[in-house]
Enzyme design. Structure first.
Site, short mmCIF file in Angstrom:
data_model
loop_
_atom_site.label_atom_id
_atom_site.label_comp_id
_atom_site.label_asym_id
_atom_site.label_seq_id
_atom_site.Cartn_x
_atom_site.Cartn_y
_atom_site.Cartn_z
CB CYS A 43 12.70 12.09 4.71
SG CYS A 43 12.86 12.47 6.46
CB CYS A 79 16.70 12.01 7.71
SG CYS A 79 15.63 10.93 8.67
CD GLU A 87 17.76 8.20 7.07
OE1 GLU A 87 16.87 7.57 7.70
OE2 GLU A 87 17.60 8.63 5.93
CG HIS A 93 12.50 8.39 9.02
ND1 HIS A 93 12.43 9.41 8.10
CD2 HIS A 93 11.22 8.04 9.29
CE1 HIS A 93 11.15 9.67 7.83
NE2 HIS A 93 10.41 8.85 8.54
#
Lengths: 363, 163
Positions: free
Chosen positions: B82, B85, B48, B46
């Site tokens: 999410c 993360c 992040e 992701h």
């Protein structure tokens, strides 16, 4: 009049007291210390079925039982309690207590068009199963309170009674965890890192697809499970942390296993192979047909309970089952929460805890 | 946030879930990125997570302690982080996170509130330019025309009051 009401209230309270013997068991399956390896179950499987208070009345004439049941079912079906039988020992289940006061029950039924002369006006409050029981042990408890329908799910029963795997399968699980332990030891010494190991396994091929180990002394996100997930990506011509060419050994792609860990192949050669299917086709669609999509259908063996980040990473990766040895105080599968049971997520996996627990704790 | 959006749009052009993110430390952008899940065949990549790796590289280059840097970083990300993360960022003791729209599928607040189990020190605010962020997600998931007027895209679960 008042005294008769008093008596009724007293009898009511005794019937409530009787059912309080139905106490919550502490034997939640997430208590890992008792058996060697077992499933970490969703809370609704380790807890008792929740209860709800309902009004129950005697049927005035036993000859009218079936008539009363038909009448109550047609005038006042209780949709949320359809798992319960309507009658027991000449008593009929009326409706949840939350609907009206005890003194208004008959009035309420009359308004609905129910012939209250069928009832003896000896209303009691009984606690019954609020939801259908999911497993046999829950059913046996709530069925004593009030008769209840139950459809046994064989797979769930095997999960909760810890009889899902036969001895051959257990032997394979132990072997995979032994490999994870070897990975933890070897990597811990080599990289001077925490001794945590992970193995991603293809149960169909009986083969180790990738391994992972803790490298948090280099990058705080490089937990063993995260590294293993990235090494699975390497086998699919991806990977963010490590990019390695495909290595084919015995017609299997072993690029998910870094070179320093090749000694494992010799050590476990007798029982387990190493590598995954070789995908000659670089076309994504073909790769999906091979089944090699993220960690779909794979099992993960991790020496320590994965943390919340890793637990969710395994959800994203669509892993099929996760086995871990030792619980962790930052664990996200059993200790802090059960990430695999979050209902709104699009993927759920099964979790087994306590596999070679002692050896994992001693790492 | 505008820079984060350029990365989200770049993700969409590359058939990745359109989420963009930047990490700001001492008024300097030290990491910027987007989702690279399909590119890396790794569902954990992701925006992040990619930025976290950038920060590690930044700190290695400058020979500074990454722990201290993370604790003073502000993150601008187009979509609510999410669960994975959020857990990663809370563990790093990130100073603050400002996100765009909510993440109905995986959100670390919306789907499961990670802060209830990790007791973070991170200050999290959401709802900034949520409509735009959600519109990008809808385009990705529905494969709609990117040049369609945004007003026609139905947007749900935006909580602009949060900012």
């Amino acid at each position: 009049m008042i005294s008769s009401k008093r008596r009724k209230l007293d009898s009511m309270s005794t019937s409530i007291n009787n059912v309080t013997e139905y106490s919550k068991t502490d034997e939640c399956a997430s208590d890992c210390s008792k058996v060697l390896m077992h499933a970490v179950l969703p809370d609704d499987l380790c807890e008792d079925t929740p209860l709800v208070e309902v009004y129950v009345d005697d049927i005035s004439d036993r000859k009218n039982i079936s008539k009363a049941v038909v009448a109550i079912n047609s005038t006042f079906p209780v949709q949320e309690l359809l798992h319960l039988k309507r009658v027991r020992n000449g008593k009929v289940l009326l409706f949840p207590k939350s609907i009206c006061e005890l003194s208004e029950v008959h009035q309420f039924l009359m308004k609905k068009g129910f012939d209250t002369s069928l009832l003896a006006n000896n209303i009691q409050i009984v606690r019954v199963a609020k939801l259908p029981p999911k497993i046999k042990s829950q059913y046996e408890k709530v069925n004593k309170l009030w008769p209840c329908n139950f459809h046994s799910n064989k797979y769930l029963e095997r999960l909760v009674t810890n009889s899902l795997f036969d001895e051959n399968e257990m032997e394979l699980h132990r072997k995979c965890m032994e490999i994870a332990i070897d990975v933890a030891k070897h990597a811990g010494n080599k990289y001077n890192s925490k001794k945590v190991g992970a193995v991603v396994f293809d149960p169909k091929l009986k083969s180790v697809v990738a391994i992972g180990y803790d490298l948090t002394n280099r990058n705080p996100c490089k937990h063993a499970a995260m590294v293993a997930i990235d090494n699975v990506a390497v086998t699919q011509n991806g990977g963010a942390w490590d990019k390695r060419e495909q290595v084919i050994v015995n017609s299997l792609n072993t690029s998910g296993i870094p070179k320093d860990f090749e000694f494992l192949r010799d050590k476990y050669a007798k029982t387990i192979s190493f590598g995954c299917h070789v995908s000659n086709d670089t076309d994504d669609c073909k790769a999906f047909e091979d089944g090699a999509y993220l960690c779909t259908n794979y099992y993960a063996y991790v020496t320590h309970e994965p943390c919340v980040m890793c637990a969710m990473a395994l959800v994203h990766s669509r892993i099929n089952k996760v086995f871990f040895g030792a619980k962790s105080k930052i664990g996200g599968l059993c200790t802090l929460c059960k990430a695999q049971t979050i209902k709104d997520l699009n993927h759920h996996y099964e979790v087994f805890c306590g596999l070679l627990e002692r050896e994992c704790i001693n790492l | 946030m505008e820079i984060a959006f350029t990365y989200a749009r770049d993700a969409l052009r590359n058939q990745e879930v359109p989420v963009g993110c930047i990490f700001v430390y001492n008024n300097e952008i030290i990491a910027k990125g987007r989702n690279t899940v399909n590119e890396t065949r790794n569902a954990t990549r992701h925006a992040e997570m990619n930025c976290i790796d950038d920060v590690i590289a930044y700190c290695d280059e400058k020979s500074i302690e990454s722990k201290y840097v993370f604790e003073n970083v502000s993150i601008y990300v187009t979509v609510e982080p999410c669960i994975m993360c959020a857990a990663a960022l809370y563990n790093l003791k990130i100073k603050q996170i400002l996100f765009g729209c909510r993440n109905d599928r995986f959100g670390g607040q919306t789907v499961f509130d990670v802060s209830t189990v990790l007791n973070p020190v991170t200050d999290v605010k959401g709802g900034y330019r949520a409509d735009e962020a959600m519109a990008l997600l809808k385009e990705f998931y529905k494969g709609t025309n990117p040049s369609a007027p945004p007003s026609k895209v139905k947007i749900k679960s935006i909580d602009t009051k949060l900012v």
